[in-house]
Structure formats: C-alpha cells, structure tokens
Scaffold this motif. Structure first.
Motif, short mmCIF file in Angstrom:
data_model
loop_
_atom_site.label_atom_id
_atom_site.label_comp_id
_atom_site.label_asym_id
_atom_site.label_seq_id
_atom_site.Cartn_x
_atom_site.Cartn_y
_atom_site.Cartn_z
N ILE A 1 0.87 -1.17 0.00
CA ILE A 1 0.00 0.00 0.00
C ILE A 1 0.91 1.22 0.00
O ILE A 1 1.74 1.38 0.89
CB ILE A 1 -0.89 0.04 1.27
N LEU A 2 0.77 2.07 -1.01
CA LEU A 2 1.56 3.29 -1.06
C LEU A 2 0.89 4.36 -0.20
O LEU A 2 -0.33 4.54 -0.28
CB LEU A 2 1.71 3.79 -2.50
N ALA A 3 1.67 5.05 0.61
CA ALA A 3 1.19 6.16 1.43
C ALA A 3 2.14 7.32 1.20
O ALA A 3 3.30 7.27 1.60
CB ALA A 3 1.16 5.78 2.91
N THR A 4 1.66 8.37 0.53
CA THR A 4 2.56 9.42 0.07
C THR A 4 1.88 10.77 0.00
O THR A 4 0.65 10.87 0.03
CB THR A 4 3.10 9.05 -1.33
N GLN B 1 -1.26 13.16 -7.39
CA GLN B 1 -1.72 13.31 -8.76
C GLN B 1 -2.22 11.96 -9.30
O GLN B 1 -1.76 10.91 -8.88
CB GLN B 1 -0.58 13.82 -9.66
N GLU B 2 -3.14 12.01 -10.24
CA GLU B 2 -3.66 10.78 -10.83
C GLU B 2 -2.55 9.97 -11.49
O GLU B 2 -2.55 8.74 -11.44
CB GLU B 2 -4.76 11.12 -11.86
N THR B 3 -1.57 10.66 -12.08
CA THR B 3 -0.46 9.94 -12.71
C THR B 3 0.34 9.15 -11.67
O THR B 3 0.84 8.07 -11.97
CB THR B 3 0.49 10.90 -13.46
N ASP B 4 0.44 9.68 -10.44
CA ASP B 4 1.14 8.97 -9.37
C ASP B 4 0.38 7.70 -9.00
O ASP B 4 0.97 6.64 -8.80
CB ASP B 4 1.29 9.85 -8.13
N ARG B 5 -0.95 7.81 -8.93
CA ARG B 5 -1.78 6.64 -8.60
C ARG B 5 -1.64 5.56 -9.68
O ARG B 5 -1.45 4.39 -9.36
CB ARG B 5 -3.25 7.05 -8.50
N PHE C 1 -3.52 3.15 -2.74
CA PHE C 1 -2.77 4.40 -2.73
C PHE C 1 -3.43 5.33 -1.73
O PHE C 1 -4.61 5.67 -1.89
CB PHE C 1 -2.82 5.00 -4.14
N LEU C 2 -2.72 5.71 -0.69
CA LEU C 2 -3.22 6.64 0.31
C LEU C 2 -2.43 7.94 0.24
O LEU C 2 -1.22 7.91 0.05
CB LEU C 2 -3.08 6.05 1.72
N VAL C 3 -3.14 9.07 0.40
CA VAL C 3 -2.47 10.37 0.38
C VAL C 3 -2.31 10.86 1.82
O VAL C 3 -3.27 10.88 2.59
CB VAL C 3 -3.27 11.38 -0.47
N LYS C 4 -1.07 11.22 2.17
CA LYS C 4 -0.78 11.76 3.49
C LYS C 4 -1.33 13.18 3.61
O LYS C 4 -1.30 13.92 2.63
CB LYS C 4 0.74 11.79 3.73
N PRO C 5 -1.79 13.59 4.77
CA PRO C 5 -1.84 12.81 6.01
C PRO C 5 -2.96 11.77 5.95
O PRO C 5 -4.07 12.06 5.52
CB PRO C 5 -2.11 13.87 7.09
N VAL C 6 -2.64 10.57 6.39
CA VAL C 6 -3.58 9.46 6.35
C VAL C 6 -4.32 9.39 7.68
O VAL C 6 -3.69 9.34 8.74
CB VAL C 6 -2.85 8.12 6.08
#
Length: 119
Positions: free
Chosen positions: A79-82, A86-90, A101-106
C-alpha cells in the motif's frame, strides 16, 4: 495479529503509522528507506507493506516494483502512502504493483479500512 512493515524515511510518519497500527493490535516492523524495506520484506515476510514514495536512493515506486516482481515477496500487498496526490502517481503506483494508494496525512479510519481490504 498481522505484521505490517512500515517503510518511510520520516521519523514523524513512522511514529504516526506505528501508533495507529499498534493501538489497533498490529505488530509493526520499520525500515527507513526503500532498499532496507525490500531487504526486510524478504527476511521478515510481513503480512502487508505500507510504503512511502519519496525516499532517497530507492524510492517507493522502485521498491514496490522490486517486491511485486520477486517470487519471494510478490504475495505481500503493498500500500503506497505518500504526499504525491496526482492521478499519474496513482496510475504509476498501480503499474508497479501497489494494491492501494493513500495520500498523506492518512487518517486512522482510512488506513484501517484499506488494511481490512487486504488482510
């Protein structure tokens, strides 16, 4: 309970994640960079890996690709947490083999929901 490998180069993020995970009955092991995370995943065989993306040397995308393409670790959900949101990152994260894919702050609720989906 399940063992979660937290891979992040930020001590504050490691503390945040381990506090939530341990309070909810998970065992935590920690790596402070992508290369150490890959090595620890191979030796410890955790039930799930929570991976940062922005790290020196071996970033989270590269580490995820190594783990998901290695026969000894490809069964472990990553699980990526970053902070990269951006959609390209996902899309790139998924192409490397990340399961979520989780976006910080989680938030705790969000983290636990994703963990329950893959454990």
């Amino acid at each position: 309970m399940a063992t979660i490998l937290v891979v992040d180069d930020s001590p504050s993020q490691i503390a945040h994640f381990t506090k939530i995970l341990e309070a909810n009955g998970f065992d935590c092991i920690v790596a402070e960079d992508g290369a150490s995370g890959v090595a620890l995943a191979k030796s410890a065989q955790p039930d799930l890996i929570l991976m940062d993306v922005v790290m020196p040397e071996l970033n989270g995308f590269q580490a995820t690709r190594k783990l998901t393409h290695d026969p000894s670790t490809k069964h472990i959900p990553v699980i990526l947490a970053t902070t990269k949101d951006q959609e390209t990152d996902r899309v790139w994260g998924q192409r490397q083999g990340a399961k979520a894919f989780l976006v910080k702050p989680v938030e705790e609720v969000e983290l636990l929901k994703v963990l329950s989906d893959f454990l």
